[in-house]
Design a protein around this motif. Structure first.
Motif, PDB file in Angstrom:
ATOM      1  N   ASN A  59      32.172 -57.005  14.398  1.00 57.72           N
ATOM      2  CA  ASN A  59      30.907 -57.721  14.518  1.00 57.72           C
ATOM      3  C   ASN A  59      31.129 -59.053  15.221  1.00 57.72           C
ATOM      4  O   ASN A  59      31.591 -60.031  14.638  1.00 57.72           O
ATOM      5  N   ILE A  90      29.023 -61.123  16.199  1.00 57.54           N
ATOM      6  CA  ILE A  90      28.165 -62.196  15.720  1.00 57.54           C
ATOM      7  C   ILE A  90      28.821 -62.899  14.530  1.00 57.54           C
ATOM      8  O   ILE A  90      28.903 -64.128  14.479  1.00 57.54           O
ATOM      9  N   SER A 116      31.647 -64.929  15.636  1.00 57.36           N
ATOM     10  CA  SER A 116      31.290 -66.173  16.311  1.00 57.36           C
ATOM     11  C   SER A 116      31.005 -67.284  15.312  1.00 57.36           C
ATOM     12  O   SER A 116      31.179 -68.458  15.611  1.00 57.36           O
ATOM     13  N   LEU A 117      30.561 -66.920  14.107  1.00 59.09           N
ATOM     14  CA  LEU A 117      30.325 -67.954  13.095  1.00 59.09           C
ATOM     15  C   LEU A 117      31.646 -68.538  12.622  1.00 59.09           C
ATOM     16  O   LEU A 117      31.728 -69.714  12.291  1.00 59.09           O
ATOM     17  N   LEU A 171      19.164 -72.319  23.268  1.00 56.26           N
ATOM     18  CA  LEU A 171      20.164 -73.131  22.572  1.00 56.26           C
ATOM     19  C   LEU A 171      20.321 -72.716  21.118  1.00 56.26           C
ATOM     20  O   LEU A 171      21.378 -72.890  20.530  1.00 56.26           O
ATOM     21  N   SER A 172      19.263 -72.152  20.521  1.00 61.16           N
ATOM     22  CA  SER A 172      19.380 -71.751  19.123  1.00 61.16           C
ATOM     23  C   SER A 172      20.376 -70.603  18.975  1.00 61.16           C
ATOM     24  O   SER A 172      20.812 -70.285  17.875  1.00 61.16           O
ATOM     25  N   TRP A 173      20.748 -69.978  20.099  1.00 65.59           N
ATOM     26  CA  TRP A 173      21.779 -68.938  20.031  1.00 65.59           C
ATOM     27  C   TRP A 173      23.180 -69.513  19.999  1.00 65.59           C
ATOM     28  O   TRP A 173      24.140 -68.767  20.006  1.00 65.59           O
ATOM     29  N   ARG A 174      23.294 -70.836  19.988  1.00 66.94           N
ATOM     30  CA  ARG A 174      24.626 -71.455  20.022  1.00 66.94           C
ATOM     31  C   ARG A 174      25.455 -70.887  21.170  1.00 66.94           C
ATOM     32  O   ARG A 174      26.589 -70.443  20.980  1.00 66.94           O
ATOM     33  N   ASN A 194      19.819 -71.908  13.628  1.00 64.01           N
ATOM     34  CA  ASN A 194      20.908 -71.088  14.129  1.00 64.01           C
ATOM     35  C   ASN A 194      20.503 -69.616  14.138  1.00 64.01           C
ATOM     36  O   ASN A 194      20.487 -68.936  13.126  1.00 64.01           O
ATOM     37  N   ALA A 195      20.178 -69.166  15.354  1.00 61.53           N
ATOM     38  CA  ALA A 195      19.698 -67.787  15.487  1.00 61.53           C
ATOM     39  C   ALA A 195      20.785 -66.790  15.107  1.00 61.53           C
ATOM     40  O   ALA A 195      20.508 -65.698  14.637  1.00 61.53           O
ATOM     41  N   ILE A 196      22.026 -67.165  15.323  1.00 66.70           N
ATOM     42  CA  ILE A 196      23.116 -66.236  15.017  1.00 66.70           C
ATOM     43  C   ILE A 196      23.219 -66.027  13.515  1.00 66.70           C
ATOM     44  O   ILE A 196      23.287 -64.894  13.031  1.00 66.70           O
ATOM     45  N   ALA A 197      23.206 -67.134  12.769  1.00 65.88           N
ATOM     46  CA  ALA A 197      23.274 -66.997  11.312  1.00 65.88           C
ATOM     47  C   ALA A 197      22.054 -66.225  10.803  1.00 65.88           C
ATOM     48  O   ALA A 197      22.158 -65.369   9.930  1.00 65.88           O
ATOM     49  N   ARG A 198      20.892 -66.534  11.375  1.00 64.88           N
ATOM     50  CA  ARG A 198      19.680 -65.851  10.942  1.00 64.88           C
ATOM     51  C   ARG A 198      19.805 -64.355  11.188  1.00 64.88           C
ATOM     52  O   ARG A 198      19.363 -63.538  10.386  1.00 64.88           O
ATOM     53  N   SER A 199      20.432 -63.987  12.296  1.00 64.61           N
ATOM     54  CA  SER A 199      20.520 -62.562  12.616  1.00 64.61           C
ATOM     55  C   SER A 199      21.382 -61.822  11.597  1.00 64.61           C
ATOM     56  O   SER A 199      21.185 -60.637  11.363  1.00 64.61           O
ATOM     57  N   LEU A 200      22.339 -62.510  10.984  1.00 63.76           N
ATOM     58  CA  LEU A 200      23.150 -61.855   9.955  1.00 63.76           C
ATOM     59  C   LEU A 200      22.313 -61.579   8.717  1.00 63.76           C
ATOM     60  O   LEU A 200      22.527 -60.595   8.015  1.00 63.76           O
TER      61      LEU A 200
END
Lengths: 354, 354
Positions: free
Chosen positions: A52, A54, A57-58, A115-118, B52-58
């Motif tokens: 994963n 995603i 990336s965290l 930008l919210s996608w980091r 943070n869209a990435i964290a939200r996607s999780l």
């Protein structure tokens, strides 16, 4: 109907290895025994497991995503840029998140969301950012790179072709070809490309005590360039040569000149473009055009954004990639000053003062 | 030099609101008092906070990313598709992760990597997937949609233009125009677009007891199409009409016919293309072309992928978007059968048996 993904620990259990071995098996370049990797891959296949990116990336704080803004894809230059950028970034392990703001405006509204996608970095092609957003990105540590644009009033790194020198060379080439009534067809006037090409072109004329060029605006748009061509060509003092701010507009002007005004190119009217896109090489247009060398520009952009990601404190840089004025049949050719370079003829006057 | 991002709880503390209010302030469409939203936005600005869209996607198990593969961007059709897709997906709250596999191959190698991003769906334009990868995506619950392709031996949803009907109409149009030696210039032979256009074209001729067309392969590539045109036009039984599998190749054939063989179009040679891209409308080409209506096709693709994401169990669908044969000057026009439709002339024979 959400589906449950197999996890790394499911795979580790089935393969009889540690979770860290699973992680190493899916990390490019990590050290792992071949047999262990094979067991992990078999187990992953059986369970439908996929690492994963995603979640990773965290942990790594690297999304491996580069946001790329490109307006104005109807101009042949940008699709070729996108394809080369996608391949170049991919080779460095990055993916390209595409967004398409309106041409001629800054990309702020869409950027806020991107930008919210980091994203690890931003490349803006054929568009620019406000100084407010540029500062915001800087504060957030997100490198921003302008491609084929520079930005007024902000300090954002860029990769461009030789817009100023290109404009100067084209003025020199047209004057050496005996043209006396020059015109410039501007693109989007707020864009640095249009401004710099015009500054070079008009500046060279002024320096040589020649009258300033006639001027119309074509907005880098096909239909707007057709309308501008009609205005220029209907004048009693019709220009004998037009430098068009890019090839896309030069083709529009050629079509109007031939099919609406019955002009022969270059006998009645010389045309020069900028970009050296594929249609410039089609025999119907055979367009003399300043070549912005696409692959070197993309290579420079990929290298620069990667450096900026590695070292966010690096100073701003403006890379200008060397180009050539490629001489074909759309403009009268001066008796001397052109040289063969591979299979191309280029403008290289004896004393290049540009 | 990793930078610490402000968190939602930092913002909540500074704004003096709950964390859930911060979350609602950044969720499109969520209910929140205007004054609360303003306080959250002020605090977020001050702290440089960005949801943070990435964290939200999780959490949501939705990445809001659609992977889009597009090979072959040098054909004018695809950049226009990309721009329209980007806007269409964006309007639905999705971002477009672009990758550019090689044309003429399936996209598997790059797709494997894209899938690790847990994309919500995949759209493949001008490329296809192996049946193995299609099954893998189905098992993982990731919808896959082919755009302007269908896939042999797999059951993957698709949006296409009327390739078969287009080929039939073009045969009928050229025969009605009095042509007797027809040729077909194939694209990438493994692609469904090239196969279906050829089946329609050759099938109509066979049904009407006419000889099968001459045939060459241009691979949807400009240079390959030029080479194929040279072979066709050098034949003693030179064709009097060529149906080119797309506009991009038709332009290549027009250039070779005019500039290398001195042929006049359509007096000596009729040409018909497919796609109705921008250059087809340029007076130099004035190309008769079957219009694949880009915006309706993109709209259908966006709607379909969104439905598939909402309901992964939905059955496979193949949407075929209606098009028209747009008649311009590159092919002799039959004495009857063309009608005006808005500002276009289209082929609508009295009894449309296609």
């Amino acid at each position: 109907m959400p589906h449950r993904h197999a996890t790394a620990s499911d795979v580790a259990r089935l393969a009889g290895v540690s979770q860290s071995a699973v992680s190493r098996a899916f990390t490019p370049g990590a050290s792992i025994a071949r047999e262990t990797r094979a067991r992990v891959e078999d187990a992953a296949r059986e369970l439908g497991y996929r690492p994963n990116a995603i979640a990773r990336s965290l942990t790594t704080r690297r999304s491996r995503i580069i946001g790329v803004a490109a307006a104005y894809l109807q101009n042949h230059f940008y699709p070729e840029v996108m394809e080369a950028l996608s391949r170049g970034l991919h080779a460095r392990g990055y993916h390209l998140l595409l967004f398409t703001p309106d041409a001629g405006r800054d990309a702020d509204p869409q950027l806020q969301e991107v930008l919210s996608w980091r994203v690890d970095g931003l490349i803006l092609a054929s568009t620019t950012v406000s100084s407010a957003l540029a500062s915001e990105c800087r504060a957030a540590g997100i490198p921003v790179l302008l491609f084929n644009r520079t930005s007024l009033g902000t300090d954002v790194s860029s990769v461009t072709g030789e817009n100023l020198r290109g404009g100067r060379l084209i003025a020199e080439f047209l004057v050496a070809g005996g043209h006396r009534r020059l015109a410039f067809l501007a693109g989007i006037e707020a864009s640095s490309t249009s401004r710099d090409r015009e500054r070079g072109f008009a500046g060279w004329l002024v320096e040589h005590d020649l009258p300033p060029p006639l001027r119309e605006v074509g907005l880098y748009d096909f239909d707007a360039a057709c309308a501008a061509a009609r205005r220029l060509l209907a004048r009693p003092d019709r220009p004998d040569a037009i430098f068009c701010g890019n090839d896309h507009m030069a083709i529009a002007v050629a079509e109007v000149a031939r099919h609406e005004f019955g002009l022969r190119i270059p006998r009645d009217l010389s045309l020069v473009g900028f970009d050296d896109t594929a249609p410039a090489r089609w025999p119907s247009f055979s367009l003399t055009s300043f070549a912005q060398p696409l692959q070197p520009m993309v290579d420079a952009a990929v290298a620069l954004i990667c450096e900026m990601i590695e070292n966010p404190a690096a100073p701003t840089r403006h890379e200008v990639v060397h180009g050539e004025l490629v001489v074909r049949g759309s403009a009268r050719i001066p008796p001397e000053g052109c040289v063969s370079l591979g299979d191309r003829l280029v403008w290289r006057p004896p004393r290049d003062e540009a």
